[in-house]
Design a protein around this motif. Structure first.
Motif, mmCIF file in Angstrom:
data_model
loop_
_atom_site.group_PDB
_atom_site.id
_atom_site.type_symbol
_atom_site.label_atom_id
_atom_site.label_comp_id
_atom_site.label_asym_id
_atom_site.label_seq_id
_atom_site.Cartn_x
_atom_site.Cartn_y
_atom_site.Cartn_z
ATOM 1 N N HIS A 192 0.838 -1.189 0.000
ATOM 2 C CA HIS A 192 0.000 0.000 0.000
ATOM 3 C C HIS A 192 0.876 1.243 0.000
ATOM 4 O O HIS A 192 2.015 1.214 0.447
ATOM 5 C CB HIS A 192 -0.910 0.014 1.220
ATOM 6 N N ILE A 193 0.316 2.330 -0.458
ATOM 7 C CA ILE A 193 1.026 3.599 -0.485
ATOM 8 C C ILE A 193 0.799 4.314 0.834
ATOM 9 O O ILE A 193 -0.330 4.390 1.323
ATOM 10 C CB ILE A 193 0.540 4.452 -1.666
ATOM 11 N N CYS A 194 1.862 4.826 1.409
ATOM 12 C CA CYS A 194 1.781 5.508 2.698
ATOM 13 C C CYS A 194 1.048 6.841 2.533
ATOM 14 O O CYS A 194 1.275 7.571 1.577
ATOM 15 C CB CYS A 194 3.193 5.741 3.227
ATOM 16 N N LYS A 195 0.185 7.165 3.457
ATOM 17 C CA LYS A 195 -0.602 8.390 3.386
ATOM 18 C C LYS A 195 -0.115 9.440 4.387
ATOM 19 O O LYS A 195 -0.884 10.276 4.832
ATOM 20 C CB LYS A 195 -2.075 8.063 3.657
ATOM 21 N N LEU A 196 1.155 9.364 4.765
ATOM 22 C CA LEU A 196 1.707 10.360 5.669
ATOM 23 C C LEU A 196 2.008 11.644 4.907
ATOM 24 O O LEU A 196 2.124 11.649 3.693
ATOM 25 C CB LEU A 196 2.990 9.838 6.316
ATOM 26 N N GLY A 197 2.151 12.741 5.614
ATOM 27 C CA GLY A 197 2.497 13.998 4.988
ATOM 28 C C GLY A 197 1.279 14.835 4.669
ATOM 29 O O GLY A 197 0.134 14.473 4.944
ATOM 30 N N ASN A 198 1.542 15.978 4.079
ATOM 31 C CA ASN A 198 0.504 16.935 3.758
ATOM 32 C C ASN A 198 -0.361 16.406 2.613
ATOM 33 O O ASN A 198 0.135 16.124 1.519
ATOM 34 C CB ASN A 198 1.161 18.266 3.370
ATOM 35 N N SER A 199 -1.670 16.291 2.855
ATOM 36 C CA SER A 199 -2.552 15.710 1.850
ATOM 37 C C SER A 199 -2.688 16.608 0.619
ATOM 38 O O SER A 199 -2.848 16.120 -0.502
ATOM 39 C CB SER A 199 -3.927 15.427 2.447
ATOM 40 N N ARG A 200 -2.622 17.919 0.800
ATOM 41 C CA ARG A 200 -2.735 18.833 -0.338
ATOM 42 C C ARG A 200 -1.522 18.695 -1.272
ATOM 43 O O ARG A 200 -1.665 18.673 -2.491
ATOM 44 C CB ARG A 200 -2.874 20.275 0.159
ATOM 45 N N ILE A 201 -0.338 18.583 -0.689
ATOM 46 C CA ILE A 201 0.870 18.407 -1.501
ATOM 47 C C ILE A 201 0.820 17.070 -2.223
ATOM 48 O O ILE A 201 1.163 16.966 -3.401
ATOM 49 C CB ILE A 201 2.138 18.530 -0.632
ATOM 50 N N ARG A 202 0.363 16.021 -1.518
ATOM 51 C CA ARG A 202 0.215 14.716 -2.160
ATOM 52 C C ARG A 202 -0.747 14.781 -3.331
ATOM 53 O O ARG A 202 -0.501 14.220 -4.396
ATOM 54 C CB ARG A 202 -0.309 13.695 -1.137
ATOM 55 N N GLN A 203 -1.853 15.493 -3.154
ATOM 56 C CA GLN A 203 -2.845 15.636 -4.214
ATOM 57 C C GLN A 203 -2.259 16.366 -5.422
ATOM 58 O O GLN A 203 -2.448 15.943 -6.566
ATOM 59 C CB GLN A 203 -4.059 16.394 -3.682
ATOM 60 N N LEU A 204 -1.532 17.453 -5.166
ATOM 61 C CA LEU A 204 -0.935 18.213 -6.266
ATOM 62 C C LEU A 204 0.123 17.397 -6.996
ATOM 63 O O LEU A 204 0.211 17.442 -8.228
ATOM 64 C CB LEU A 204 -0.340 19.516 -5.739
ATOM 65 N N LEU A 205 0.925 16.646 -6.259
ATOM 66 C CA LEU A 205 1.943 15.817 -6.896
ATOM 67 C C LEU A 205 1.307 14.705 -7.728
ATOM 68 O O LEU A 205 1.801 14.364 -8.807
ATOM 69 C CB LEU A 205 2.879 15.210 -5.850
ATOM 70 N N TYR A 206 0.218 14.156 -7.240
ATOM 71 C CA TYR A 206 -0.479 13.107 -7.989
ATOM 72 C C TYR A 206 -1.005 13.671 -9.305
ATOM 73 O O TYR A 206 -0.843 13.058 -10.367
ATOM 74 C CB TYR A 206 -1.615 12.543 -7.137
ATOM 75 N N MET A 207 -1.634 14.844 -9.243
ATOM 76 C CA MET A 207 -2.165 15.457 -10.463
ATOM 77 C C MET A 207 -1.031 15.830 -11.420
ATOM 78 O O MET A 207 -1.150 15.660 -12.631
ATOM 79 C CB MET A 207 -2.996 16.690 -10.119
ATOM 80 N N ALA A 208 0.076 16.333 -10.874
ATOM 81 C CA ALA A 208 1.223 16.682 -11.711
ATOM 82 C C ALA A 208 1.832 15.442 -12.361
ATOM 83 O O ALA A 208 2.270 15.489 -13.517
ATOM 84 C CB ALA A 208 2.276 17.410 -10.881
ATOM 85 N N SER A 209 1.834 14.324 -11.642
ATOM 86 C CA SER A 209 2.412 13.107 -12.205
ATOM 87 C C SER A 209 1.549 12.563 -13.341
ATOM 88 O O SER A 209 2.065 11.984 -14.298
ATOM 89 C CB SER A 209 2.603 12.046 -11.121
#
Length: 85
Positions: A9-26
């Motif tokens: 599974h992918i770890c969900k630690l860290g800032n959720s907004r940054i994770r969301q932006l990185l996912y969209m950028a990827s």
């Protein structure tokens, strides 16, 4: 190797907004950045789930951003391409 514990599974630690932006950028980078597209295609071709491949692309984007920030040199697409033997 294989695990008896099941799927990773992918770890969900860290800032959720940054994770969301990185996912969209990827998702966009796999279409426009040749190095990211090559990484994504290689991982999916090796049987990895698409989400795992997208997270690897996000990690590559973070590494590219830090390299540009640390070196102070503009991003060069030729330097980002993977080496092909």
């Amino acid at each position: 190797g294989s695990s008896v514990k099941g799927k990773g599974h992918i770890c969900k630690l860290g800032n959720s907004r940054i994770r969301q932006l990185l996912y969209m950028a990827s998702m966009q980078a796999k279409k426009t950045n040749p190095a990211c597209a090559a990484l994504y295609d290689r991982l999916v071709g090796a049987g990895k789930p698409k989400l795992v491949a997208l997270i690897a692309v996000a990690h590559k984007l973070v590494r590219q951003c830090f390299a540009v920030a640390r070196s102070g040199v503009n991003f060069d697409q030729k330097l980002a391409l993977p080496l092909v033997s």
